[in-house]
Design a protein around this motif. Structure first.
Motif, PDB file in Angstrom:
ATOM      1  N   ASP A 141       0.949  -1.290  -0.228  1.00 38.01           N
ATOM      2  CA  ASP A 141       0.032   0.068   0.015  1.00 38.01           C
ATOM      3  C   ASP A 141       0.904   1.109  -0.092  1.00 38.01           C
ATOM      4  O   ASP A 141       2.076   1.281   0.374  1.00 38.01           O
ATOM      5  CB  ASP A 141      -0.977   0.052   1.315  1.00 38.01           C
ATOM      6  N   VAL A 142       0.493   2.380  -0.535  1.00 33.87           N
ATOM      7  CA  VAL A 142       1.034   3.571  -0.753  1.00 33.87           C
ATOM      8  C   VAL A 142       1.295   4.269   0.703  1.00 33.87           C
ATOM      9  O   VAL A 142       2.413   4.938   0.874  1.00 33.87           O
ATOM     10  CB  VAL A 142       0.517   4.718  -1.714  1.00 33.87           C
ATOM     11  N   ALA A 143       0.469   3.781   1.443  1.00 31.51           N
ATOM     12  CA  ALA A 143       0.715   4.421   2.792  1.00 31.51           C
ATOM     13  C   ALA A 143       1.432   3.810   3.719  1.00 31.51           C
ATOM     14  O   ALA A 143       1.706   3.838   4.726  1.00 31.51           O
ATOM     15  CB  ALA A 143      -0.947   4.553   3.478  1.00 31.51           C
ATOM     16  N   ASN A 144       1.897   2.520   3.460  1.00 32.01           N
ATOM     17  CA  ASN A 144       2.577   1.532   4.138  1.00 32.01           C
ATOM     18  C   ASN A 144       4.262   1.780   4.034  1.00 32.01           C
ATOM     19  O   ASN A 144       4.919   1.072   3.536  1.00 32.01           O
ATOM     20  CB  ASN A 144       2.438  -0.039   3.821  1.00 32.01           C
ATOM     21  N   ILE A 145       4.613   3.019   4.570  1.00 38.44           N
ATOM     22  CA  ILE A 145       5.866   3.302   4.680  1.00 38.44           C
ATOM     23  C   ILE A 145       6.922   2.423   5.230  1.00 38.44           C
ATOM     24  O   ILE A 145       8.178   2.188   4.765  1.00 38.44           O
ATOM     25  CB  ILE A 145       6.098   4.574   5.364  1.00 38.44           C
TER      26      ILE A 145
ATOM     27  N   VAL B   2      -5.670  -2.544  -5.248  1.00 42.10           N
ATOM     28  CA  VAL B   2      -6.358  -3.403  -4.345  1.00 42.10           C
ATOM     29  C   VAL B   2      -7.468  -2.941  -3.764  1.00 42.10           C
ATOM     30  O   VAL B   2      -7.339  -1.644  -3.338  1.00 42.10           O
ATOM     31  CB  VAL B   2      -5.275  -3.471  -3.310  1.00 42.10           C
ATOM     32  N   TRP B   3      -8.468  -3.692  -3.702  1.00 40.55           N
ATOM     33  CA  TRP B   3      -9.980  -3.548  -3.053  1.00 40.55           C
ATOM     34  C   TRP B   3      -9.473  -3.835  -1.315  1.00 40.55           C
ATOM     35  O   TRP B   3      -9.235  -5.104  -0.977  1.00 40.55           O
ATOM     36  CB  TRP B   3     -10.854  -4.446  -3.514  1.00 40.55           C
ATOM     37  N   ARG B   4      -9.892  -2.842  -0.783  1.00 45.07           N
ATOM     38  CA  ARG B   4      -9.585  -3.083   0.930  1.00 45.07           C
ATOM     39  C   ARG B   4     -10.268  -1.904   1.646  1.00 45.07           C
ATOM     40  O   ARG B   4     -10.325  -0.794   1.212  1.00 45.07           O
ATOM     41  CB  ARG B   4      -8.005  -3.053   1.311  1.00 45.07           C
ATOM     42  N   GLY B   5     -10.898  -2.578   2.521  1.00 41.51           N
ATOM     43  CA  GLY B   5     -11.802  -1.470   3.351  1.00 41.51           C
ATOM     44  C   GLY B   5     -12.616  -0.668   2.675  1.00 41.51           C
ATOM     45  O   GLY B   5     -12.888   0.509   2.973  1.00 41.51           O
ATOM     46  N   GLY B   6     -13.264  -1.287   2.077  1.00 36.06           N
ATOM     47  CA  GLY B   6     -14.578  -0.556   1.131  1.00 36.06           C
ATOM     48  C   GLY B   6     -14.107   0.331  -0.001  1.00 36.06           C
ATOM     49  O   GLY B   6     -14.938   1.104  -0.502  1.00 36.06           O
ATOM     50  N   GLN B   7     -12.927   0.468  -0.300  1.00 36.14           N
ATOM     51  CA  GLN B   7     -12.508   1.317  -1.531  1.00 36.14           C
ATOM     52  C   GLN B   7     -11.193   0.836  -2.195  1.00 36.14           C
ATOM     53  O   GLN B   7     -10.708  -0.089  -1.646  1.00 36.14           O
ATOM     54  CB  GLN B   7     -12.139   2.650  -1.074  1.00 36.14           C
ATOM     55  N   TRP B   8     -10.973   1.164  -3.537  1.00 36.52           N
ATOM     56  CA  TRP B   8      -9.799   0.947  -3.989  1.00 36.52           C
ATOM     57  C   TRP B   8      -8.719   1.868  -3.399  1.00 36.52           C
ATOM     58  O   TRP B   8      -8.776   2.691  -3.259  1.00 36.52           O
ATOM     59  CB  TRP B   8      -9.943   1.407  -5.547  1.00 36.52           C
ATOM     60  N   ASN B   9      -7.329   1.014  -3.414  1.00 39.11           N
ATOM     61  CA  ASN B   9      -6.368   1.628  -2.785  1.00 39.11           C
ATOM     62  C   ASN B   9      -5.088   1.656  -3.825  1.00 39.11           C
ATOM     63  O   ASN B   9      -4.724   0.558  -4.484  1.00 39.11           O
ATOM     64  CB  ASN B   9      -5.858   0.840  -1.521  1.00 39.11           C
ATOM     65  N   ASP B  10      -4.263   2.466  -3.667  1.00 36.85           N
ATOM     66  CA  ASP B  10      -3.256   2.423  -4.659  1.00 36.85           C
ATOM     67  C   ASP B  10      -2.181   1.552  -4.056  1.00 36.85           C
ATOM     68  O   ASP B  10      -1.871   1.592  -2.669  1.00 36.85           O
ATOM     69  CB  ASP B  10      -2.627   3.809  -4.960  1.00 36.85           C
ATOM     70  N   SER B  11      -1.105   1.000  -4.733  1.00 32.70           N
ATOM     71  CA  SER B  11      -0.039   0.431  -4.302  1.00 32.70           C
ATOM     72  C   SER B  11       1.223   0.653  -5.030  1.00 32.70           C
ATOM     73  O   SER B  11       1.085   1.333  -6.076  1.00 32.70           O
ATOM     74  CB  SER B  11      -0.203  -1.375  -4.566  1.00 32.70           C
ATOM     75  N   VAL B  12       2.475   0.340  -4.418  1.00 41.10           N
ATOM     76  CA  VAL B  12       3.620   0.873  -4.855  1.00 41.10           C
ATOM     77  C   VAL B  12       4.300  -0.494  -5.273  1.00 41.10           C
ATOM     78  O   VAL B  12       4.283  -1.579  -4.299  1.00 41.10           O
ATOM     79  CB  VAL B  12       4.571   1.512  -3.816  1.00 41.10           C
TER      80      VAL B  12
END
Length: 177
Positions: A127-131, A152-162
């Motif tokens: 995840d882009v937020a997983n520093i 990635v679908w997680r937590g009820g929404q689409w999320n960006d990945s690195v």
């Protein structure tokens, strides 16, 4: 620096540890929580092949003699379907996070795959937020390639990945981590 970190084939006790530790968002962490899932398939595959096969596998991450997580690899493709590379993933129990164990485990798995398979490319994404995971991958020798938007679908929404990769020709040779 954590105690000696090793990877080994899964034993039955590891499945119990994972069921106990990876039992909800607190166990998996916010970036890896995809909802409750049955462990029956994992136990069935363990009984069939020990979670090791030509299409990927799963190793236990061990600190000293304590199971602290797992790393897995599975096929990924870019281009024609016969151009396969390995993708890897990691899950650490909460008490093992933030101590360099993930960095070491992912490097050990990359080394193992380069030594025992014909892989030229190994990739991982987070995840882009997983520093913390991004830092772990970079310390392990992976190179950031870019952002996969709405991957990635997680937590009820689409999320960006690195996405990160390590190529055989660029494989770090130091054993410092």
């Amino acid at each position: 620096m954590p105690d000696k970190i090793t990877l080994r084939p899964v034993i039955a006790h590891d499945l119990d540890v994972w069921e106990q530790e990876f039992n909800g968002p607190e166990g998996w962490g916010v970036h890896q929580w995809f909802g409750h899932q049955s462990t029956a398939d994992l136990r069935r595959r363990f009984a069939e092949n020990g979670l090791l096969g030509p299409d990927g596998g799963l190793f236990s991450v061990v600190e000293g003699d304590v199971t602290v997580g797992r790393v897995k690899w599975f096929p990924g493709t870019w281009g024609p379907a016969d151009l396969t590379n390995w993708s890897l993933a990691i899950g650490l129990v909460p008490s093992a996070r933030g101590r360099g164990i993930g960095t070491r485990a992912q490097r050990l798995l990359a080394d193992y795959l380069f030594e025992h398979t014909r892989a030229d490319r190994i990739q991982a994404w987070t995840d882009v937020a997983n520093i913390a995971e991004q830092r772990a991958l970079e310390k392990a020798g992976f190179v950031k390639e870019g952002v996969l938007r709405s991957a990635v679908w997680r937590g009820g929404q689409w999320n960006d990945s690195v996405i990160y990769s390590m190529l055989r020709a660029e494989r770090p040779v130091d054993a410092a981590i």
